[in-house]
Design an enzyme around this catalytic site. Structure first.
Site, PDB file in Angstrom:
ATOM      1  CE1 TYR A 103      48.334 125.621 -93.570  1.00 21.06           C
ATOM      2  CE2 TYR A 103      47.465 126.023 -91.549  1.00 21.06           C
ATOM      3  CZ  TYR A 103      48.188 126.464 -91.824  1.00 21.06           C
ATOM      4  OH  TYR A 103      49.333 127.327 -92.815  1.00 21.06           O
ATOM      5  N   PRO A 116      55.685 122.776 -97.086  1.00 21.31           N
ATOM      6  CG  PRO A 116      55.734 125.263 -96.340  1.00 21.31           C
ATOM      7  CD  PRO A 116      55.017 123.640 -95.964  1.00 21.31           C
ATOM      8  CG  HIS A 339      52.110 125.191 -93.023  1.00 24.20           C
ATOM      9  ND1 HIS A 339      52.081 125.931 -92.287  1.00 24.20           N
ATOM     10  CD2 HIS A 339      52.637 125.562 -94.524  1.00 24.20           C
ATOM     11  CE1 HIS A 339      52.311 126.912 -92.369  1.00 24.20           C
ATOM     12  NE2 HIS A 339      52.830 127.002 -94.055  1.00 24.20           N
ATOM     13  CB  SER A 549      56.119 132.704 -97.341  1.00 19.59           C
ATOM     14  OG  SER A 549      56.404 132.864 -96.338  1.00 19.59           O
TER      15      SER A 549
END
Length: 621
Positions: A103, A116, A339, A549
């Site tokens: 990240y 997301p 995230h 996912s």
């Protein structure tokens, strides 16, 4: 309220609903630490994982490199010892490295590439009044959940009878990503001596601070919140200001530079700080163009992921904020989250709670005492900042045009069919994805599915590698008339292989994070990076054309994210009892990928797999 596990985008299997209230710190101390798997085991499993996705000569080359790497007294052993030593000295040998590599050092925009979105079912309002009423209830629902976090009374979640790490719940509120010139950071103000008491509300690209607690410390009632939100909407009825929020959509290096420039001015610095410190952001969006019912969810997903570009709502956001709730005037609702602090499941748990809360809550018309008006955040826009904003608009619009997002509801069946055949629904869906991809491209590809490591203290995720030799045998045989084989048996083996890998991953014995740890350890010890990490097969193994996912929820929602490679797909799904919500993304600039085609191929694969099972005499099963 909780269900499963997710990674740099992704997930595992449903978490048990059993809840045991327990104090957070004592619970955390009782959790095991993440193990360092044996070196030989990881090397063997890595070779097995490469089999379906690389050529035989590439595999032979990797085998030689691994033999060299594992030689007695060699580099592999040295790095493994270093990793084991690190594990003995830290709460979790992986988590800090993972957040850094996955990240904070990742420099593409967080929009589409990392953060997301989550699409909720359409709410039953279509005007500003309905939007404000729902927003007031939503804020009250988040505060209700926040009370459990603050009191450390969040029920502990379990997976397979084992308690899970609850740390991520304590990271999502009052936190924010801060752009840097080469690496970002995350700050969590919930842990400060004076935790924040306000949220940020964005309306018509203008930012407001809304205090959500009374002077006596009690939370504002939904009716009070309703009054305050009306004041905000009245104070920002025109979109006249520059959309400062669109700066957060930039490439991280560009945003890092623009950020330094923005906060040179004290007014700007104070305004940015107020946003960063807020508990969460609430984005009140204008209505978007009317679309058919068929494409509604896909358009809603685009709003949650990136806001539709500068003409629509991309400037009505602060994408560095860990949690942004998005409520459109037309009933489009959902969230976007940064995230770095958390995976999907804690976010979905919070949202499940909030949706349930809003359904139960009816706003009264109680009289509310006068409250101080919410404070509008001011920005001084220099010519240089204006130029940064124009550049951000331009690049955001290119990205918005490039993303192809399809949300489909597979309505033929849900978890019920695989369960009736004693198969894991997640494994069944993953095998269908392999079949769909193989039918489109006639080869298997590296596939990422997120596995939760929350059985361990501060656990994040590892990779379930869904492309296995067993799934490859099944997909190659399925449509080949020359192969008179027992296809049901091949399907069962493929599903079983996925379950086995999943169980291996959630127990800390998968390969990807261990390999990353060995590579990071080499860098830490200032040693040369081992050849096995410079190998073409390693690059191929990490080029996830399918990034997937499972994010289950109690609410009939779906999470969505962009592909992680230019010629790949992002696939997120929420399996309900009798249907499955899918979100599939690809990039329009890549001529070989098409989200709608893959979504169609997945539907056909699921139906064909059901037909196969139903047409096979039960004796075979």
């Amino acid at each position: 309220m909780r269900k499963k596990q997710k990674n740099p985008r992704h997930l595992v299997k449903p978490v048990s609903a059993t809840r045991v209230a327990g104090r957070y710190q004592s619970h955390q101390k009782g959790l095991p630490s993440l193990p360092v798997p044996p070196l030989q085991q990881t090397c063997e499993r890595y070779l097995t994982a490469l089999e379906p996705i690389v050529e035989p000569e590439e595999l032979n080359n990797t085998r030689k490199l691994l033999e060299e790497f594992q030689e007695a007294g060699g580099l592999g052993e040295k790095l493994q010892r270093g990793l084991e030593k690190r594990a003995g000295k830290t709460e979790n040998w992986l988590s800090a490295w993972w957040v850094q590599v996955a990240y904070l050092e990742y420099r593409l925009p967080v929009v589409v590439h990392s953060s997301p979105g989550l699409v909720l079912p359409r709410m039953n309002f279509t005007n500003k009044q309905g939007q404000i009423r729902f927003a007031a209830k939503l804020i009250a629902g988040v505060l209700d959940f926040k009370t459990m976090i603050d009191n450390e009374t969040l029920p502990v979640e379990y997976l397979g009878g084992k308690p899970l790490c609850m740390n991520q719940y304590y990271e999502v509120l009052s936190s924010c990503r801060i752009p840097g010139l080469k690496r970002d950071s995350v700050v969590n103000h919930a842990k400060s001596s004076r935790p924040p008491k306000h949220i940020t509300v964005v309306h018509n690209h203008q930012f407001f601070i809304l205090d959500i607690y009374n002077s006596d410390g009690t939370p504002l009632t939904p009716d009070q919140l309703h009054v305050q939100l009306e004041k905000i909407c009245r104070a920002s009825s025109e979109t006249s200001s520059e959309p400062v929020g669109i700066l957060t959509t930039q490439h991280r290096d560009s945003w890092g530079k623009a950020y330094q420039n923005l906060i040179k001015d004290k007014t700007n610095k104070d305004s940015v700080s107020a946003i960063q410190r807020s508990i969460f952001t609430l984005c009140l969006d204008g209505a978007t163009p009317q679309v058919s019912d068929d494409s509604y969810r896909s358009c809603a997903a685009v709003q949650m992921l990136h806001g539709g570009g500068s003409r629509w709502n991309s400037g009505n956001r602060w994408f560095d904020k860990t949690l942004q709730f998005i409520i459109g005037e037309d009933g489009t609702c959902g969230a976007n989250y940064e995230h770095a602090p958390a995976e999907g499941p804690p976010i979905v748990a919070l949202i499940d709670h909030v949706v349930e809360f809003t359904r139960k809550l009816e706003l009264g018309q109680s009289t509310t005492g006068s409250l101080p008006s919410p404070q509008k955040l001011r920005f001084n826009i220099t010519a240089e900042i204006k130029k940064d904003i124009e550049e951000a608009k331009h690049s955001m619009n290119i990205l918005a045009d490039d993303l192809n997002m399809r949300v489909e509801v597979f309505g033929h069946f849900g978890k019920n069919v695989p369960k009736a055949h004693k198969m894991s629904p997640d494994a069944f869906i993953q095998v269908a994805l392999q079949l769909a991809y193989y039918r489109m491209y006639h080869h298997c590809c590296a596939t990422y599915e997120s596995a939760s490591l929350r059985m361990f203290r501060l656990g994040r995720t590892d990779t379930i590698r869904s492309a296995s030799s067993a799934s490859a045998s099944f997909v190659k045989a399925f449509d080949d008339p020359s192969k008179q084989v027992d296809k049901v048996s091949l399907l069962e083996k493929a599903v079983k292989a996925h379950r086995t890998y999943t169980n291996m991953a959630i127990s800390g014995q998968a390969i990807d994070r261990h390999l990353l740890g060995l590579k990071m350890q080499a860098m830490e010890e200032k040693l040369s990076v081992p050849d096995v990490f410079k190998d073409a097969a390693y690059a191929k193994a990490l080029h996830y054309k399918l990034s997937t996912s499972q994010v289950p929820s109690k609410t009939d929602c779906v999470m969505c994210f962009g592909p992680v490679v230019p010629n790949g797909y992002g696939v997120c799904y929420n399996p309900m009892d009798d249907h499955i919500n899918f979100a599939v993304s690809s990039f329009n600039t890549c001529k070989e990928t098409n989200a709608a085609h893959l979504a169609q191929a997945v539907e056909e694969a699921l139906l064909d797999m059901r037909t196969l099972l139903e047409q096979t005499p039960r004796a075979k099963l």
